[in-house]
Design a protein around this motif. Structure first.
Motif, PDB file in Angstrom:
ATOM      1  N   HIS A  91     -16.380   3.580  -3.631  1.00 18.04           N
ATOM      2  CA  HIS A  91     -14.993   3.561  -3.182  1.00 18.04           C
ATOM      3  C   HIS A  91     -14.124   4.433  -4.082  1.00 18.04           C
ATOM      4  N   THR A 126       0.796  -1.226   0.000  1.00 21.06           N
ATOM      5  CA  THR A 126       0.000   0.000   0.000  1.00 21.06           C
ATOM      6  C   THR A 126       0.827   1.274   0.000  1.00 21.06           C
ATOM      7  N   SER A 163      -7.813   5.139   1.164  1.00 26.62           N
ATOM      8  CA  SER A 163      -9.118   4.701   0.667  1.00 26.62           C
ATOM      9  C   SER A 163     -10.209   5.634   1.161  1.00 26.62           C
ATOM     10  N   ARG A 195     -10.005   6.841  -3.753  1.00 29.04           N
ATOM     11  CA  ARG A 195      -8.771   6.983  -2.990  1.00 29.04           C
ATOM     12  C   ARG A 195      -8.145   8.333  -3.285  1.00 29.04           C
ATOM     13  N   GLN A 206     -12.463   7.551   5.704  1.00 29.02           N
ATOM     14  CA  GLN A 206     -11.113   7.478   5.162  1.00 29.02           C
ATOM     15  C   GLN A 206     -10.290   6.475   5.960  1.00 29.02           C
TER      16      GLN A 206
END
Length: 398
Positions: A348, A225, A233, A350, A330
């Motif tokens: 969803h 990540t 996210s 990001r 978040q």
């Protein structure tokens, strides 16, 4: 004629007495209330060996096989069962619980109402250990309850290997293979084919609205990540946003429930998807059942000249609400975490991230919503029988 149970039992069985009223059957319930059933409906509801049953699909009695003026000639009530003798000689037997559940207007099973959320999801988000979910049906059922209530759950401690993704996702139902494969690796790269492989910010959206039947539930398995370099996210409850629009801008909400919006996706020479659907789906009672929206997949829209600006404003207002931090939960995904969410409710996205500092790698797969709900109902028969037959919101179906 009023018929009471042959074996009296105080507060043990829900039907106290039953009465033949010709084209209606009156049912007195143990709680003091009274309901009525259509005689024709009751005959059609018979599931004896001759009429067949709906559970197996070996159903032989059809609506056309029940005369409009069918009559019950006699009723026989025991504590747990009611026998009905019909004018054609047939005998049907019904459980006392069954009759009590349907008496009083034919409303049938309760309709489940989702629990809405905004930026406050953190305190409500269900978190479940990988080992427990793959090995224990009770833990799996707990995560399914979280999906039912909030449309989203988190799994933790999931190994990075592809088999783990398939293993845990398969517990929720058959994995759906699409044009992107059965399991799709989203890895940031300079030659990105889809937006998810770029480092740019993504406005919260539902995936693949360009399909006639979009994915039901999505699994996002975090492998790498780059925590600290961005890529946070952003999750939005589409039902909460829709209800906000219904209250604040009802005319725009109404447009998105009635006017078709076209979404497209084309990879030259490979696929060309196009679907027209309502952004907000409603059931017969007016409750929101599904969301279908991805700003990156919007085709040039068609509408009469005097309505096109209104449609664009409705889409603009929806986008503004989606981007409002007050409506976003978040979370910085960590390796080994999986977000499972309802793709026809939860949107969803990001934040942007710096691809020179880290590679972001998520593994994704889809499960159809009816498969997930089937697993829920099957397990509910064991762990919470009273929840097994509730009617769920059925997604973006229009």
């Amino acid at each position: 004629m009023l018929v009471t149970p042959r074996h009296s039992s105080t507060n043990e069985w829900p039907v106290r007495a039953i009465r033949n009223e010709g084209d209606r059957i009156a049912v007195d319930l143990d709680n003091g209330s009274q309901g009525r059933l259509s005689t024709r409906w009751l005959r059609l509801a018979c599931e004896c060996d001759v009429c067949g049953d709906t559970a197996s699909g070996k159903r032989w009695l059809t609506p056309a096989g029940v005369p409009a003026r069918v009559q019950a000639t006699a009723l026989d009530v025991s504590a747990a069962e009611v026998s009905v003798f019909w004018d054609d000689g047939h005998v049907s037997r019904y459980g006392s619980d069954f009759l009590a559940g349907h008496a009083g207007g034919g409303s049938g099973p309760a309709r489940f109402r989702p629990q809405l959320w905004s930026s406050d999801l953190g305190g409500k988000l269900g978190r479940f250990a990988f080992d427990a979910v793959v090995e224990e049906d009770k833990a799996l059922f707990g995560s399914l309850r979280a999906l039912r209530d909030h449309g989203i759950a988190m799994l933790t401690g999931v190994p990075a290997d592809p088999e783990a993704t398939v293993r845990v996702a398969g517990r929720y139902g058959p994995i759906r293979e699409t044009s992107y494969g059965k399991v799709f690796d989203l890895i940031s790269r300079p030659d990105a084919r889809v937006a998810g492989e770029t480092a740019r910010a993504q406005i919260p959206h539902t995936d693949e609205p360009f399909r006639y039947s979009p994915p039901g539930f999505i699994f996002f398995h975090a492998i790498r990540t780059g925590a600290g370099s961005g890529g946070t996210s952003l999750m939005v409850d589409g039902f909460h946003v829709a209800e906000t629009m219904r209250t604040s801008t009802p005319e725009l909400f109404d447009l998105l429930t009635r006017h078709g919006v076209t979404f497209q996706r084309e990879h030259a020479g490979e696929v060309f998807f196009s679907a027209e659907a309502h952004v907000i789906s409603l059931d017969a009672s007016g409750a929101v059942t599904g969301i279908r929206y991805n700003d990156r997949c919007l085709a040039p829209q068609t509408a009469p000249l005097d309505r096109i600006d209104g449609l664009i404003e409705a889409l603009a207002e929806l986008t503004r609400l989606i981007r409002d931090p007050q409506n976003q939960f978040q979370h910085q995904l960590q390796p080994g975490e999986v977000l499972v969410f309802d793709n026809q409710r939860v949107m969803h996205g990001r934040s942007a991230f710096d691809p020179t500092l880290a590679v972001r790698h998520l593994r994704s797969c889809n499960i159809d919503r009816d498969g997930v709900h089937s697993v829920f109902r099957t397990l509910a028969r064991r762990f919470a029988p009273q929840e097994a037959e509730a009617v769920f919101y059925q997604g973006a179906i229009f």
